[in-house]
Scaffold this active site. Structure first.
Site, short mmCIF file in Angstrom:
data_model
loop_
_atom_site.label_atom_id
_atom_site.label_comp_id
_atom_site.label_asym_id
_atom_site.label_seq_id
_atom_site.Cartn_x
_atom_site.Cartn_y
_atom_site.Cartn_z
N ASP A 1 92.52 28.69 34.05
CA ASP A 1 92.86 27.27 34.93
C ASP A 1 93.55 26.51 34.14
O ASP A 1 93.09 25.73 33.10
CB ASP A 1 91.51 26.82 35.51
CG ASP A 1 91.65 25.78 36.61
OD1 ASP A 1 92.74 25.15 36.46
OD2 ASP A 1 90.95 25.87 37.61
N THR B 1 102.37 24.55 43.64
CA THR B 1 103.57 24.45 44.52
C THR B 1 103.43 24.01 45.94
O THR B 1 104.53 24.01 46.61
CB THR B 1 103.88 26.14 44.50
OG1 THR B 1 102.87 26.80 45.01
CG2 THR B 1 104.39 26.40 43.22
N TRP C 1 114.17 27.49 46.37
CA TRP C 1 113.84 28.19 47.36
C TRP C 1 113.15 29.43 47.17
O TRP C 1 113.89 30.72 47.91
CB TRP C 1 115.17 28.09 48.46
CG TRP C 1 115.70 26.92 48.76
CD1 TRP C 1 115.49 25.59 48.08
CD2 TRP C 1 116.54 26.64 49.69
NE1 TRP C 1 116.09 24.54 48.72
CE2 TRP C 1 116.94 24.98 49.82
CE3 TRP C 1 117.40 27.43 50.55
CZ2 TRP C 1 117.73 24.61 50.73
CZ3 TRP C 1 118.14 26.92 51.33
CH2 TRP C 1 118.34 25.24 51.48
N LYS D 1 106.78 18.37 38.05
CA LYS D 1 107.44 19.30 37.57
C LYS D 1 108.53 18.81 36.41
O LYS D 1 108.46 19.25 35.36
CB LYS D 1 108.22 20.27 38.53
CG LYS D 1 107.40 21.08 39.54
CD LYS D 1 106.52 22.04 38.76
CE LYS D 1 107.58 23.17 38.40
NZ LYS D 1 106.48 24.48 37.77
N GLY E 1 100.85 34.81 41.99
CA GLY E 1 101.99 33.87 42.61
C GLY E 1 103.13 34.93 42.97
O GLY E 1 103.20 36.17 42.35
N ASP F 1 114.56 22.67 41.49
CA ASP F 1 115.74 21.84 41.98
C ASP F 1 115.09 20.41 42.34
O ASP F 1 115.80 19.67 42.52
CB ASP F 1 116.26 22.62 43.10
CG ASP F 1 115.13 22.90 44.11
OD1 ASP F 1 114.22 23.50 44.09
OD2 ASP F 1 115.83 23.05 45.27
N TYR G 1 105.48 16.29 43.72
CA TYR G 1 105.77 17.70 43.19
C TYR G 1 106.88 17.75 42.20
O TYR G 1 106.78 18.27 41.06
CB TYR G 1 106.14 18.55 44.32
CG TYR G 1 106.52 19.96 43.89
CD1 TYR G 1 105.55 21.01 43.26
CD2 TYR G 1 107.94 20.40 43.91
CE1 TYR G 1 106.20 22.02 42.68
CE2 TYR G 1 108.35 21.59 43.68
CZ TYR G 1 107.39 22.50 43.07
OH TYR G 1 107.94 23.52 42.71
N1 LIG Z 1 108.25 28.46 45.67
C1 LIG Z 1 109.31 27.85 45.45
O1 LIG Z 1 110.19 27.70 46.44
C2 LIG Z 1 109.80 27.34 44.09
C3 LIG Z 1 110.89 26.70 44.15
C4 LIG Z 1 111.43 26.32 42.89
C5 LIG Z 1 110.74 26.46 41.62
N2 LIG Z 1 109.47 26.97 41.90
C6 LIG Z 1 108.68 27.26 40.76
O2 LIG Z 1 108.34 28.54 40.32
C7 LIG Z 1 107.27 28.74 39.62
C8 LIG Z 1 106.36 29.91 40.43
O3 LIG Z 1 106.51 29.57 41.93
P1 LIG Z 1 105.82 30.67 42.97
O4 LIG Z 1 106.53 30.30 44.21
O5 LIG Z 1 105.76 31.83 42.46
O6 LIG Z 1 104.31 29.88 42.99
P2 LIG Z 1 103.21 30.47 43.73
O7 LIG Z 1 103.44 31.76 44.77
O8 LIG Z 1 102.77 29.25 44.70
O9 LIG Z 1 102.09 30.89 42.74
C9 LIG Z 1 101.61 29.92 42.02
C10 LIG Z 1 100.54 30.54 41.07
O10 LIG Z 1 100.01 29.45 40.31
C11 LIG Z 1 98.66 29.56 40.51
N3 LIG Z 1 97.87 28.26 40.08
C12 LIG Z 1 97.84 27.26 40.92
N4 LIG Z 1 97.11 26.21 40.31
C13 LIG Z 1 96.56 26.90 39.24
C14 LIG Z 1 95.73 26.48 38.16
N5 LIG Z 1 95.32 25.36 38.08
N6 LIG Z 1 95.42 27.36 37.18
C15 LIG Z 1 96.16 28.28 37.10
N7 LIG Z 1 96.97 29.20 37.85
C16 LIG Z 1 96.93 28.00 39.05
C17 LIG Z 1 98.06 30.07 41.75
O11 LIG Z 1 96.83 30.78 41.85
P3 LIG Z 1 95.89 30.75 43.14
O12 LIG Z 1 96.53 32.05 43.73
O13 LIG Z 1 94.65 30.84 42.47
O14 LIG Z 1 96.22 29.58 44.10
C18 LIG Z 1 99.22 31.14 42.09
O15 LIG Z 1 99.08 32.48 41.60
C19 LIG Z 1 106.46 27.50 39.70
O16 LIG Z 1 106.72 26.73 38.53
C20 LIG Z 1 107.23 26.63 40.92
O17 LIG Z 1 107.09 25.01 40.49
C21 LIG Z 1 109.17 27.38 43.01
#
Ligand SMILES: NC(=O)c1ccc[n+]([C@@H]2O[C@H](COP(=O)([O-])OP(=O)(O)OC[C@H]3O[C@@H](n4cnc5c(N)ncnc54)[C@H](OP(=O)(O)O)[C@@H]3O)[C@@H](O)[C@H]2O)c1
Length: 312
Positions: free
Chosen positions: A48, A74, A162, A141, A22, A114, A137
């Site tokens: 997983d 996400t 974001w 969370k 991710g 957020d 979502y």
């Molecule tokens: N993106 C945003 O805008 C945002 C905003 C606020 C907070 N956050 C939080 O920040 C954190 C990281 O976000 P990110 O943007 O880096 O996320 P991301 O790029 O979507 O990456 C999420 C990762 O989680 C893995 N994943 C999904 N389902 C899984 C499962 N069942 N078991 C193990 N791994 C799994 C995915 O693996 P695969 O590659 O195999 O799918 C991916 O590597 C999260 O907690 C998210 O809620 C994100």
């Protein structure tokens, strides 16, 4: 003297990063960690989060001092029609990680959002404000945050907003793609928040792990962290195109500010995602760079990667 989390004198500080593919996981793995840290990572399918017992066994066998969970469901809009999977990954998975950390005396650093807030507050949210998620979502969370806090005192939950980076799917990459294809775009201008570079989140996480490993015992709980400054999606898009245009990239001729209702999505988003970050500054001395500065670094990286790909 405080006893650092799970510490055996003379041993390295083992960190287990979950979800290394991710945006945040990738940055955590390629960042520089101080001497004395050994960073291991694991991702699907080996770990997983929908299989909690497996997650527990892996942590029990690896025995890290700190687990950093960068994995999550996400897909904000898809979650509306797939709540079971969202809750399994975002609530039950972190609950299992927290339980496993407690069993081995490890700390857990976790990321939240957020979107646990409803966005109706007039000013910036502080960590003690009531949560009221508007989406599946956000609710998944929020319940994940609560499940961790119930099971493990030694947790650090970073609520952020974001998130973008040069890898993965995010608003910056979508804007660059659409900007190259279209002459005119309409972007929502009544949702307020702060773009946050995954690299800045990784740097904050490393600073937190360093402090915890050194024995800091008063830095647990929920913290807000986001890029410094605030804007709207429209303002974010305008800045992306301003910087992209300075690099000679094609950008749209016109970018229109539109209201949320003109761009309906399955999940409702908060109108105000402003997060007050004074708590993390007080506890850890962590302050994010201005979001525009971090955006410039990500654009540089994307442009260099495109140039390298073209040269091959
Ligand atoms: N993106 C945003 O805008 C945002 C905003 C606020 C907070 N956050 C939080 O920040 C954190 C990281 O976000 P990110 O943007 O880096 O996320 P991301 O790029 O979507 O990456 C999420 C990762 O989680 C893995 N994943 C999904 N389902 C899984 C499962 N069942 N078991 C193990 N791994 C799994 C995915 O693996 P695969 O590659 O195999 O799918 C991916 O590597 C999260 O907690 C998210 O809620 C994100």
């Amino acid at each position: 003297m405080l006893r650092p989390v799970g510490h055996t004198p003379g041993m390295t500080n083992k960190i287990l990063v979950i979800g290394r593919i991710g945006q945040i996981g990738h940055e955590l793995l390629r960042s520089w960690w101080p001497a004395g840290f050994e960073v291991e990572s694991i991702e699907r399918p080996r770990l997983d989060l929908t299989r909690p017992q497996e997650a527990r066994d892996i942590i029990a066998a690896a025995r890290p001092r700190i687990v950093v969970n960068a994995a999550a469901y996400t897909a904000v809009d898809a979650a509306e029609s797939d709540p079971d999977t969202a809750f399994a990954i975002n609530r039950d998975g972190p609950a299992a990680l927290a339980g496993a950390c407690r069993e081995i005396g490890a700390a857990l650093v976790h990321f939240s959002t957020d979107y646990v807030y409803d966005g109706r507050k007039a000013g910036a949210y502080v960590e003690t404000d009531p949560i009221a998620p508007l989406s599946v979502y956000g609710a998944s969370k929020a319940e994940g945050d609560a499940a961790i806090a119930e099971r493990l005192d030694r947790h650090v939950i970073l609520r952020t907003s974001w998130v973008y980076s040069a890898t993965g799917q995010n608003f910056v990459k979508t804007m660059l793609r659409l900007g190259a294809e279209r002459d005119r775009l309409g972007i929502v201008d009544d949702q307020h928040g702060s773009p946050t570079a995954a690299a800045d989140l990784a740097a904050a996480t490393i600073a937190i792990c360093t402090a915890l490993a050194a024995g800091k015992d008063d830095g647990y709980g929920i913290f807000h962290f986001r890029g410094d400054g605030a804007t709207t999606w429209y303002g974010f898009a305008r800045e992306i195109f301003r910087q992209a245009s300075a690099h000679g990239l094609k950008t749209p001729r016109l970018v229109d500010a539109i209201v949320t209702e003109a761009y309906p999505t399955p999940a409702v988003r908060p109108r105000n995602s402003a997060l007050d970050c004074r708590k993390i500054a007080r506890a850890y001395g962590i302050v994010a760079p201005p979001w525009q500065t971090s955006l410039a670094a990500v654009l540089d990286e994307l442009i260099e990667a495109a140039a390298r790909a073209e040269a091959v």
